[in-house]
Design a protein around this motif. Structure first.
Motif, mmCIF file in Angstrom:
data_model
loop_
_atom_site.group_PDB
_atom_site.id
_atom_site.type_symbol
_atom_site.label_atom_id
_atom_site.label_comp_id
_atom_site.label_asym_id
_atom_site.label_seq_id
_atom_site.Cartn_x
_atom_site.Cartn_y
_atom_site.Cartn_z
ATOM 1 N N LEU A 1 -33.843 37.302 -14.559
ATOM 2 C CA LEU A 1 -33.224 38.089 -15.625
ATOM 3 C C LEU A 1 -34.277 38.580 -16.618
ATOM 4 C CD1 LEU A 1 -29.990 36.012 -16.343
ATOM 5 C CD2 LEU A 1 -30.062 38.388 -15.543
ATOM 6 N N VAL A 2 -35.197 37.712 -16.975
ATOM 7 C CA VAL A 2 -36.259 38.111 -17.895
ATOM 8 C C VAL A 2 -37.102 39.222 -17.290
ATOM 9 C CG1 VAL A 2 -38.399 37.355 -19.004
ATOM 10 C CG2 VAL A 2 -36.367 35.898 -19.091
ATOM 11 N N TYR A 3 -37.511 39.032 -16.040
ATOM 12 C CA TYR A 3 -38.389 40.028 -15.410
ATOM 13 C C TYR A 3 -37.686 41.367 -15.236
ATOM 14 C CZ TYR A 3 -41.231 42.467 -12.011
ATOM 15 O OH TYR A 3 -41.974 43.427 -11.375
ATOM 16 N N LYS A 4 -36.440 41.356 -14.753
ATOM 17 C CA LYS A 4 -35.727 42.612 -14.563
ATOM 18 C C LYS A 4 -35.444 43.300 -15.898
ATOM 19 C CE LYS A 4 -35.546 42.963 -10.129
ATOM 20 N NZ LYS A 4 -36.221 44.098 -9.440
ATOM 21 N N GLY A 5 -35.340 42.512 -16.969
ATOM 22 C CA GLY A 5 -35.214 43.104 -18.288
ATOM 23 C C GLY A 5 -36.470 43.855 -18.688
ATOM 24 N N VAL A 6 -37.625 43.300 -18.351
ATOM 25 C CA VAL A 6 -38.893 43.971 -18.642
ATOM 26 C C VAL A 6 -39.006 45.261 -17.823
ATOM 27 C CG1 VAL A 6 -41.413 43.773 -18.502
ATOM 28 C CG2 VAL A 6 -40.038 41.826 -19.290
ATOM 29 N N VAL A 7 -38.569 45.212 -16.569
ATOM 30 C CA VAL A 7 -38.581 46.413 -15.726
ATOM 31 C C VAL A 7 -37.707 47.505 -16.357
ATOM 32 C CG1 VAL A 7 -37.930 47.372 -13.486
ATOM 33 C CG2 VAL A 7 -39.079 45.149 -13.609
ATOM 34 N N ALA A 8 -36.536 47.114 -16.855
ATOM 35 C CA ALA A 8 -35.654 48.083 -17.509
ATOM 36 C C ALA A 8 -36.331 48.682 -18.738
ATOM 37 C CB ALA A 8 -34.339 47.416 -17.886
ATOM 38 N N LEU A 9 -37.030 47.866 -19.508
ATOM 39 C CA LEU A 9 -37.758 48.369 -20.677
ATOM 40 C C LEU A 9 -38.811 49.402 -20.272
ATOM 41 C CD1 LEU A 9 -38.373 45.136 -22.794
ATOM 42 C CD2 LEU A 9 -36.937 47.079 -23.419
ATOM 43 N N LYS A 10 -39.503 49.126 -19.170
ATOM 44 C CA LYS A 10 -40.523 50.068 -18.677
ATOM 45 C C LYS A 10 -39.907 51.431 -18.405
ATOM 46 C CE LYS A 10 -41.624 50.272 -14.411
ATOM 47 N NZ LYS A 10 -42.079 50.005 -13.027
ATOM 48 N N HIS A 11 -38.736 51.442 -17.789
ATOM 49 C CA HIS A 11 -38.083 52.709 -17.496
ATOM 50 C C HIS A 11 -37.553 53.380 -18.763
ATOM 51 C CE1 HIS A 11 -38.543 52.218 -13.229
ATOM 52 N NE2 HIS A 11 -37.924 51.047 -13.247
ATOM 53 N N LEU A 12 -37.083 52.598 -19.715
ATOM 54 C CA LEU A 12 -36.636 53.166 -20.987
ATOM 55 C C LEU A 12 -37.756 53.934 -21.677
ATOM 56 C CD1 LEU A 12 -34.487 50.347 -22.654
ATOM 57 C CD2 LEU A 12 -33.699 52.620 -22.000
ATOM 58 N N ALA A 13 -38.985 53.443 -21.531
ATOM 59 C CA ALA A 13 -40.127 54.052 -22.208
ATOM 60 C C ALA A 13 -40.692 55.255 -21.467
ATOM 61 C CB ALA A 13 -41.230 52.998 -22.394
ATOM 62 N N ASP A 14 -40.151 55.559 -20.298
ATOM 63 C CA ASP A 14 -40.630 56.682 -19.478
ATOM 64 C C ASP A 14 -39.834 57.934 -19.836
ATOM 65 O OD1 ASP A 14 -41.259 58.534 -17.506
ATOM 66 O OD2 ASP A 14 -41.214 57.077 -15.883
ATOM 67 N N PRO A 15 -40.471 58.972 -20.362
ATOM 68 C CA PRO A 15 -39.736 60.162 -20.785
ATOM 69 C C PRO A 15 -39.031 60.910 -19.655
ATOM 70 C CG PRO A 15 -42.106 60.536 -20.904
ATOM 71 C CD PRO A 15 -41.910 59.072 -20.653
ATOM 72 N N LYS A 16 -39.443 60.695 -18.404
ATOM 73 C CA LYS A 16 -38.773 61.362 -17.280
ATOM 74 C C LYS A 16 -37.537 60.607 -16.812
ATOM 75 C CE LYS A 16 -41.117 63.143 -13.934
ATOM 76 N NZ LYS A 16 -42.050 63.288 -12.792
ATOM 77 N N LYS A 17 -37.413 59.333 -17.203
ATOM 78 C CA LYS A 17 -36.303 58.510 -16.739
ATOM 79 C C LYS A 17 -35.141 58.562 -17.737
ATOM 80 C CE LYS A 17 -38.191 56.694 -12.986
ATOM 81 N NZ LYS A 17 -38.864 55.398 -13.020
ATOM 82 N N HIS A 18 -33.965 58.783 -17.203
ATOM 83 C CA HIS A 18 -32.745 58.756 -18.001
ATOM 84 C C HIS A 18 -32.002 57.483 -17.596
ATOM 85 C CE1 HIS A 18 -32.888 63.114 -19.323
ATOM 86 N NE2 HIS A 18 -33.883 63.014 -18.434
ATOM 87 N N VAL A 19 -32.106 56.466 -18.429
ATOM 88 C CA VAL A 19 -31.524 55.155 -18.134
ATOM 89 C C VAL A 19 -30.126 55.102 -18.740
ATOM 90 C CG1 VAL A 19 -31.815 52.667 -18.303
ATOM 91 C CG2 VAL A 19 -33.834 54.154 -18.165
ATOM 92 N N LEU A 20 -29.132 54.931 -17.875
ATOM 93 C CA LEU A 20 -27.737 55.024 -18.286
ATOM 94 C C LEU A 20 -27.019 53.691 -18.146
ATOM 95 C CD1 LEU A 20 -26.886 58.305 -16.338
ATOM 96 C CD2 LEU A 20 -27.618 58.127 -18.724
ATOM 97 N N ALA A 21 -26.124 53.439 -19.088
ATOM 98 C CA ALA A 21 -25.268 52.262 -19.034
ATOM 99 C C ALA A 21 -23.820 52.714 -19.100
ATOM 100 C CB ALA A 21 -25.581 51.314 -20.193
ATOM 101 N N THR A 22 -22.969 52.120 -18.270
ATOM 102 C CA THR A 22 -21.529 52.355 -18.346
ATOM 103 C C THR A 22 -20.897 51.157 -19.048
ATOM 104 O OG1 THR A 22 -21.570 53.582 -16.270
ATOM 105 C CG2 THR A 22 -19.430 52.843 -17.054
ATOM 106 N N ILE A 23 -20.093 51.433 -20.052
ATOM 107 C CA ILE A 23 -19.528 50.391 -20.894
ATOM 108 C C ILE A 23 -18.033 50.242 -20.622
ATOM 109 C CG2 ILE A 23 -19.311 49.551 -23.251
ATOM 110 C CD1 ILE A 23 -22.207 50.078 -22.273
ATOM 111 N N GLU A 24 -17.595 48.991 -20.429
ATOM 112 C CA GLU A 24 -16.172 48.703 -20.308
ATOM 113 C C GLU A 24 -15.576 48.752 -21.721
ATOM 114 O OE1 GLU A 24 -13.499 46.456 -20.918
ATOM 115 O OE2 GLU A 24 -12.450 47.765 -19.509
#
Length: 220
Positions: free
Chosen positions: A45-68
């Protein structure tokens, strides 16, 4: 679920994103289990969270979350890579000092022991396929997953259509690497297979095999 709330993810969403990443592929995906054999759920969980942060910081990546909507829980996670300068540029979130450090030192957070050979193999596999089949003008669906408890509610479809509608409006192709489980959804929305390739984890100190299908969709 009657209303799907899709929004850009933030740094605070990374625990929920990493949970979906792990849970969605626990039964079918073999990469994590082979690359980090015996790793605890907490360390993944910690590592995959860091991976998600890396993508958040990439201007070409659009990181999306769907909320219940009734609980505020993150139930869907997608990463679309969209060419810059065509009208869909977005504001890249400013990471905290802790988040920025994690991105700069990603592998420091990887669970141990780690099968370095398999990690490099998988990364190289994806890079080679994208170089072969996609161009800088294409949209790329980098990742798509739904919480297992919320599958069958149209979440994955909504995240897929989020990017396809934009690609169609700009007359751009879309590219992705599908698992066997994701293939039916992508085929339904116009993606065509251009290659099937299998990774044999047993050749690199792991167990089992996994097939991936490279797919391209022309604008519609």
């Amino acid at each position: 679920m009657s209303i799907l709330n899709i929004r850009y993810a933030s740094e605070g969403d990374t625990p929920g994103l990493s949970k979906i990443n792990i849970d969605a592929f626990a039964a079918t995906g073999k990469f994590m289990a082979n690359t980090w054999p015996g790793a605890s759920r907490e360390s993944l969980l910690v590592y995959k969270g860091v991976v998600a942060l890396k993508h958040l910081a990439d201007p070409k990546k659009h990181v999306l979350a769907t909320i219940e909507p009734s609980t505020g829980e993150i139930v869907g996670y997608a990463r679309w890579e969209i060419p810059r300068g065509i009208g869909y540029d977005h504001e890249v979130p400013q990471l905290s000092e802790k988040g920025a450090y994690a991105v700069d030192n990603q592998m420091q957070f990887a669970p141990k022991p780690m099968n370095d050979e398999l990690y490099s193999l998988f990364k190289r596999f994806l890079e080679e396929k994208r170089k072969k089949y996609s161009t800088e003008d294409d949209f790329v669906l980098d990742f798509l997953a739904t919480s297992p408890a919320h599958q069958g509610k149209g979440i994955g479809t909504a995240l897929l259509k989020w990017g396809l509608e934009k690609a169609d409006s700009k007359k751009r192709r879309s590219y992705l690497e599908a698992t066997l489980e994701g293939y039916p959804l992508y085929s339904k929305y116009g993606f065509k297979a251009v290659e099937e390739a299998e990774i044999d984890f047993t050749q690199h100190g792991g167990e089992g095999r996994q097939k991936f299908i490279m797919m391209i969709r022309d604008p519609q």
